[in-house]
Design an enzyme around this catalytic site. Structure first.
Site: not given
Length: 646
Positions: A404, A453, A459
């Site tokens: 990430d 993503e 989210e």
């Protein structure tokens, strides 16, 4: 009269002298042509024709290097004959398993006034065209591309679905914003420009998607400039401030040097764009010889409903238990698992082994290029640290990693992405990128890339109020834009509410399990939420796969609705969502089914937004059901054969 005739003769001679040579490549079906013209001053332009009409008007070509320029005064050197592309490949995940790539390719060579050469490689396929630059000469001295002059001239009167390129900040750019529907040529709301992919509908009713493919370590990720005068969109390089200023914004390489494909996917309807695999078709072949260990699947994910859960072994184990209960293959251990407050990570690993559930572990990509504190960090940035970590994960029996917070499309980050993929493959680890760049064909080259993503996903219900308002429509845009180009880890199917409550119906949320595609689908809600579902919805969620043998876009347009059918083996799954604030009835065209009798289990909107209704119908290729979706609603179908045609 003589004066007039003489004038006309001189005008004809002048026009002949400035005639523009045209080199073309045409798709196998004869409908789409990409062409390059050389103007009298040695500038190059390109165009795309479909059914003898411009789908891209005359657009500029050219590259400026620090040592040479290739945007004017170019002299034609040679043009190869068109060669036929006829390739087959398989992928363990994606829109379909088996791919047959048919197209035509031609290479044009030009020289600048000092004799330096540039090649332009043209490709034409039935679902689109592409080109890329190549510097064919050999030189061990590093060269820098200061500017790419490439433009895309969109026809006047076109409309567009565009993603404002995310500004540089602590968490960006990461392609996390809402697509906007605007007139082509509209300036971006920020100087950062527009992201790829960019979708357009032309006045003649044609559709096209602009993006790129074949990006490797020798170049940066590109996007589109903020201004598009007269509908001409230009290539833009990363902001120098990206990644805390680490790395150069302009790409550097020795020669020879092949640049990424500039891609134009075309179609007569929006669904043709959705179905295209051109981004993967243009990408290099797989670098992983044995992909038997690349296992798509479904994952339970604790962070969305309980953000502190990765620090508690018992919380993680509860999600592992639920994954086993649902028959899902994986559970994700998210950020800060190395700061366990109760239990140990070894407890979590042992519990997952006992339950036969594969674990995926989260990591921070930084390094000096981000200042996000979530951990583990500083384990992915260097090759030595990364391979040591991967060796430990392999020893533990962990199946993959989620990496990430990348924050940059500069060449150095592109190199790190690809090094992570290559090293992970050596240890038979799957990779999911978050807070990251968009797919550019890497899933074909590295089949262990099972998700990215690069989307304003679920989210955002925890962070941005705009998510709840825009999600119904936005969800119908994504299948025609972001998800076209590769796997999209939206982390879908959330029935409970985070900070900002859903406006989508529960059936809409369930349908995202089919509408959105990624190799490991991370279902983001809590075990309690999923356990409380009525049996038909829960059963569907336990059975819906994430790996597909075929994908069909049945109906819809961005911002309105979408109905998608996907096949796994002999079973078809259909997902439909309504992006509008009024009810919509759709007839599901089942012409893709083979002859015979089929049973469709349908789960759809009930009489309230949070309610389901379900039924079972006998269907056939000529007899598709009609389904009414509530405002912002949806439905799913699971279709199994009951008898074959005699």
């Amino acid at each position: 009269m003589r004066t007039i005739l003489a004038g006309l003769f001189l005008l004809a001679v002048a026009r002949l002298a400035s005639a523009q040579p045209l080199w073309t490549v045409t798709s196998p079906d004869g409908r789409t042509t990409i062409g390059v013209l050389r103007e009298a001053d040695g500038r190059l332009i390109w165009r795309v024709m479909r059914d003898n009409r411009h789908i891209l008007g005359d657009s500029p070509l050219g590259v400026r290097r620090n040592d040479q320029t290739f945007d004017a005064g170019l002299r034609f050197v040679s043009a190869s004959e068109s060669r036929t592309i006829d390739e087959r490949y398989t992928m363990p995940h994606g829109k379909r398993r088996d791919h047959h790539v048919v197209g035509s390719e031609r290479t044009l060579t030009f020289a600048n006034p000092s004799g330096a050469r540039i090649e332009i490689v043209l490709r034409a396929h039935d679902d689109g065209v592409a080109f890329r630059y190549r510097f064919p000469e050999s030189d061990a001295a590093a060269k820098t591309v200061n500017e790419e002059r490439t433009g895309f001239h969109v026809p006047n009167g076109s409309t567009a679905w565009l993603l404002p390129h995310q500004a540089v900040d602590k968490y960006g750019p990461a392609y996390e914003d809402l697509f906007v529907h605007v007139k082509a040529g509209t300036a971006a709301p920020r100087p950062d420009g527009w992201s790829f992919p960019a979708l357009f509908k032309t006045p003649s009713g044609g559709w096209m998607l602009l993006t790129e493919s074949g990006l490797d370590e020798t170049y940066c990720g590109s996007h589109l400039a903020a201004d598009a005068p007269d509908g001409v969109y230009r290539i833009k390089f990363p902001d120098p401030k990206e990644g805390l200023g680490i790395g150069a914004a302009e790409p550097v390489s020795t020669l020879p040097w092949t640049l990424p494909w500039r891609v134009v996917i075309v179609g007569d309807r929006a669904g043709h764009i959705l179905e295209s695999d051109l981004v993967n078709d243009l990408a290099p072949a797989s670098r992983v010889a044995d992909t038997s260990w690349v296992k798509p699947g479904r994952a339970a994910w604790s962070w969305w409903s309980a953000s502190d859960s990765p620090k508690h072994a018992e919380a993680l184990n509860a999600f592992t238990d639920f994954a086993a209960e649902m028959g899902w293959e994986y559970a994700l251990v998210d950020a800060n698992w190395n700061f366990m407050q109760t239990g140990t990570i070894e407890d979590v690993i042992a519990h997952a082994k006992a339950k036969n559930v594969g674990l995926l572990f989260w990591y921070n990509s930084g390094g000096p290029h981000n200042e996000v504190s979530e951990a583990p960090r500083d384990r992915m940035h260097t090759r030595e640290a990364r391979r040591n970590e991967f060796a430990q994960l392999q020893k533990w029996g962990v199946k993959g990693v989620k990496v990430d917070f990348w924050h940059s499309d500069k060449q150095d980050r592109i190199r790190q992405y690809r090094e992570v993929l290559a090293d992970a493959a050596d240890f038979q680890l799957l990779v999911n990128f978050h807070g990251c760049t968009i797919p550019r064909g890497w899933s074909r080259e590295f089949p262990n890339l099972i998700g990215t993503e690069a989307v304003f996903g679920a989210e955002q219900y925890k962070f941005r109020e705009s998510m709840a308002e825009h999600a119904p429509s936005f969800n119908t845009v994504l299948p025609f834009t972001r998800n076209v180009i590769g796997p999209m880890d939206y982390t879908p199917v959330t029935f409970s509410d985070a900070k900002y409550p859903h406006r989508t119906t529960n059936a809409h949320e369930l349908a995202l399990s089919v509408v959105f595609e990624t190799a490991i689908q991370h279902f983001a809600d809590s075990a309690e939420s999923y356990r409380s579902l009525p049996e038909p919805a829960k059963t569907f969620l336990s059975r819906v796969p994430s790996v597909w043998d075929d994908t069909r876009a049945l109906s819809g347009e961005p911002g309105e609705s979408v109905v998608i059918a996907r096949r796994n083996g002999e079973v078809w799954y259909v997902g439909g969502i309504n992006g509008r604030a009024d009810a919509r009835t759709v007839r599901v065209d089942l012409g893709f089914l083979k002859e015979g009798s089929w049973r469709a289990t349908i789960v759809r909107d009930g009489d309230q937004d949070r309610a389901f209704a379900s039924d079972v119908e006998t269907v056939s290729p000529a007899d598709g059901p009609s389904v009414t979706m509530r405002p912002r609603g949806g439905f799913v179908m699971r279709i199994e054969r009951t008898s074959a045609r005699q």
